[in-house]
Write a protein that holds these residues in place. Structure first.
Motif, PDB file in Angstrom:
ATOM      1  N   GLN A 110       0.838  -1.192   0.000  1.00 46.15           N
ATOM      2  CA  GLN A 110       0.000   0.000   0.000  1.00 46.15           C
ATOM      3  C   GLN A 110       0.876   1.246   0.000  1.00 46.15           C
ATOM      4  O   GLN A 110       1.974   1.264   0.558  1.00 46.15           O
ATOM      5  N   GLN A 160     -13.564  -0.820 -10.623  1.00 42.08           N
ATOM      6  CA  GLN A 160     -13.409  -2.208 -11.036  1.00 42.08           C
ATOM      7  C   GLN A 160     -13.132  -2.253 -12.536  1.00 42.08           C
ATOM      8  O   GLN A 160     -14.024  -2.038 -13.349  1.00 42.08           O
ATOM      9  N   GLU A 195      -0.253  10.230  -4.915  1.00 38.62           N
ATOM     10  CA  GLU A 195      -0.223   8.819  -4.543  1.00 38.62           C
ATOM     11  C   GLU A 195       0.862   8.067  -5.305  1.00 38.62           C
ATOM     12  O   GLU A 195       1.541   7.198  -4.752  1.00 38.62           O
ATOM     13  N   GLU A 203      -7.381   0.952 -10.201  1.00 41.59           N
ATOM     14  CA  GLU A 203      -8.132  -0.254  -9.883  1.00 41.59           C
ATOM     15  C   GLU A 203      -8.489  -0.326  -8.401  1.00 41.59           C
ATOM     16  O   GLU A 203      -9.411  -1.055  -8.021  1.00 41.59           O
ATOM     17  N   ARG A 204      -7.807   0.411  -7.580  1.00 38.48           N
ATOM     18  CA  ARG A 204      -8.181   0.478  -6.174  1.00 38.48           C
ATOM     19  C   ARG A 204      -9.500   1.236  -5.986  1.00 38.48           C
ATOM     20  O   ARG A 204     -10.137   1.133  -4.942  1.00 38.48           O
ATOM     21  N   ARG A 205      -9.906   1.975  -7.011  1.00 34.27           N
ATOM     22  CA  ARG A 205     -11.105   2.803  -6.924  1.00 34.27           C
ATOM     23  C   ARG A 205     -12.213   2.365  -7.882  1.00 34.27           C
ATOM     24  O   ARG A 205     -13.388   2.621  -7.637  1.00 34.27           O
ATOM     25  N   HIS A 217      -2.971   0.196 -11.546  1.00 30.25           N
ATOM     26  CA  HIS A 217      -3.192  -0.356 -10.207  1.00 30.25           C
ATOM     27  C   HIS A 217      -3.829   0.685  -9.287  1.00 30.25           C
ATOM     28  O   HIS A 217      -4.750   0.368  -8.514  1.00 30.25           O
ATOM     29  N   ALA A 218      -3.366   1.928  -9.367  1.00 34.08           N
ATOM     30  CA  ALA A 218      -3.943   2.985  -8.534  1.00 34.08           C
ATOM     31  C   ALA A 218      -5.408   3.214  -8.874  1.00 34.08           C
ATOM     32  O   ALA A 218      -6.248   3.403  -7.985  1.00 34.08           O
TER      33      ALA A 218
END
Length: 390
Positions: free
Chosen positions: A6, A134, A366, A130-132, A127-128
């Protein structure tokens, strides 16, 4: 392979950690990545920050650490924020053995290293997001989160594999429209970042299955010709399904990827009855528009399927060369075909911005990138030319 930790960036967007804090939590591999992205040698970096090339090598190997006073200098020389060097966030780390490059003779080591750095950044951005949001699930036979299992589901023969993948994806036997968009719906990340012009001049398209999502970067020199762009996308797809172990520049792999692309885009059983036995460039130009492949590719297909001789193919190519640039024989740009432009990452950002108020600045913080870099890879920068007043 990428690590999935993370993010642990001190402070908030708009603030930067102190050089001392960065020096104490530095990831040596991030210095290497930043140097590759900047296309600089260790000697060039050393000269600009006032140390020896050996010292830079020791920083990158983790033998020694740059002192706090050097951190801002490194960041300025490598064009990254100081927090870029911090450990603890997801890292799309690749080396040259993990990606499919076409010709190694035409590219230098530093050019491939920069290309791999770009690919890593594309994955980190995905990836960043995809954390938010789908993203589409990866639906690629044999792929299992960062590796391809040889022989899983698809044949190792490129022609048969193309036929099997068409069947698996329910594409039928006809032309494939919106190829790049279809690949994105299968969870494959496709990118041709606007900010890599020097890369586009030196490195052809490349792909990797060694990250948690399969990824292909189609460089900007492929965007002037939609037919070339589509064939390149299908070629990289061939690598992803056929070659579990990358062998950069391997001529056998390249021929297999070409054979896969030809069969995937133009199945022989469907195309052969439509191909002329006497070379008719007007007829081939019509097939070009219908099937979304170049006249050059169709001539090669005629020869490959035994419909014409090598001598006839050679004469036809000469006739075609005399017509290049003429109406009907000028390939359209990718920009004229929305279904052939990657949109997954940009649309994911737009959805996250609408649903979760995500901003470029927050995403840049981020990722520890400059905001302009996020915009370049997303393709969301202002497309208008900038008026500069003296």
């Amino acid at each position: 392979m990428a690590t999935i930790d993370q993010p642990m960036l001190p402070g908030t967007a708009g603030q930067h950690p102190s050089p001392r804090a960065v020096a104490g939590a530095l990831d040596p591999a991030r210095i290497t990545q930043a140097r590759h992205l900047a296309a600089l040698t260790k000697k060039e970096v050393a000269e600009r920050i006032g140390v020896t090339p050996a010292a830079v090598g020791q920083y990158e190997a983790g033998i020694t650490r740059p002192g706090p006073a050097l951190i801002p200098q490194l960041a300025e020389v490598l064009a990254v924020p100081v927090e870029f060097f911090l450990a603890g966030r997801p890292f799309g780390k690749l080396d040259s053995s993990m990606a499919h490059f076409r010709s190694l003779r035409s590219t230098k080591l530093y050019q491939r290293a920069r290309a791999l750095g770009v690919a890593g950044q594309v994955w980190e951005l995905a990836h960043a997001l995809e954390r938010r949001v789908q993203l589409p699930l990866v639906d690629l036979p044999g792929f299992a989160g960062g590796e391809v299992h040889p022989g899983a589901e698809l044949s190792r023969d490129p022609v048969q594999a193309a036929q099997e993948l068409r069947s698996y994806w329910g594409l039928g036997e006809g032309p494939i429209s919106h190829l790049v968009r279809r690949l994105e719906t299968k969870g494959i990340v496709i990118a041709h970042p606007d900010g890599i012009d020097p890369l586009a001049q030196s490195v052809d398209a490349f792909s990797t299955s060694q990250l948690p999502r399969p990824l292909a970067v189609l460089t900007k020199n492929r965007c002037d010709d939609v037919y070339r762009f589509r064939f390149t996308a299908a070629h990289e797809l061939g690598h992803l399904v056929l070659h579990s172990d990358a062998a950069p520049g391997d001529s056998t792999h390249e021929r297999e990827a070409d054979a896969f692309a030809a069969e995937f885009l133009t199945p022989r059983n469907s195309l052969a009855p439509l191909l002329p036995r006497r070379m008719d460039l007007a007829g081939l130009a019509e097939l070009q528009r219908t099937w979304g492949v170049s006249v050059d590719s169709l001539i090669y297909r005629c020869r490959e399927l035994g419909l014409i001789s090598d001598a006839t193919a050679s004469r036809t190519y000469k006739r075609l060369n005399a017509l290049r640039g003429s109406p009907g024989f000028t390939p359209p740009s990718v920009s004229e075909y929305p279904g052939e432009q990657p949109v997954m990452l940009r649309q994911a950002f737009e959805l996250a911005a609408a649903e979760r108020s995500l901003t470029i600045a927050e995403l840049a913080h981020e990722l520890a990138w400059r905001p302009a870099r996020v915009e370049e890879i997303l393709g969301v920068g202002d497309p208008r030319p900038l008026l500069r007043l003296a």
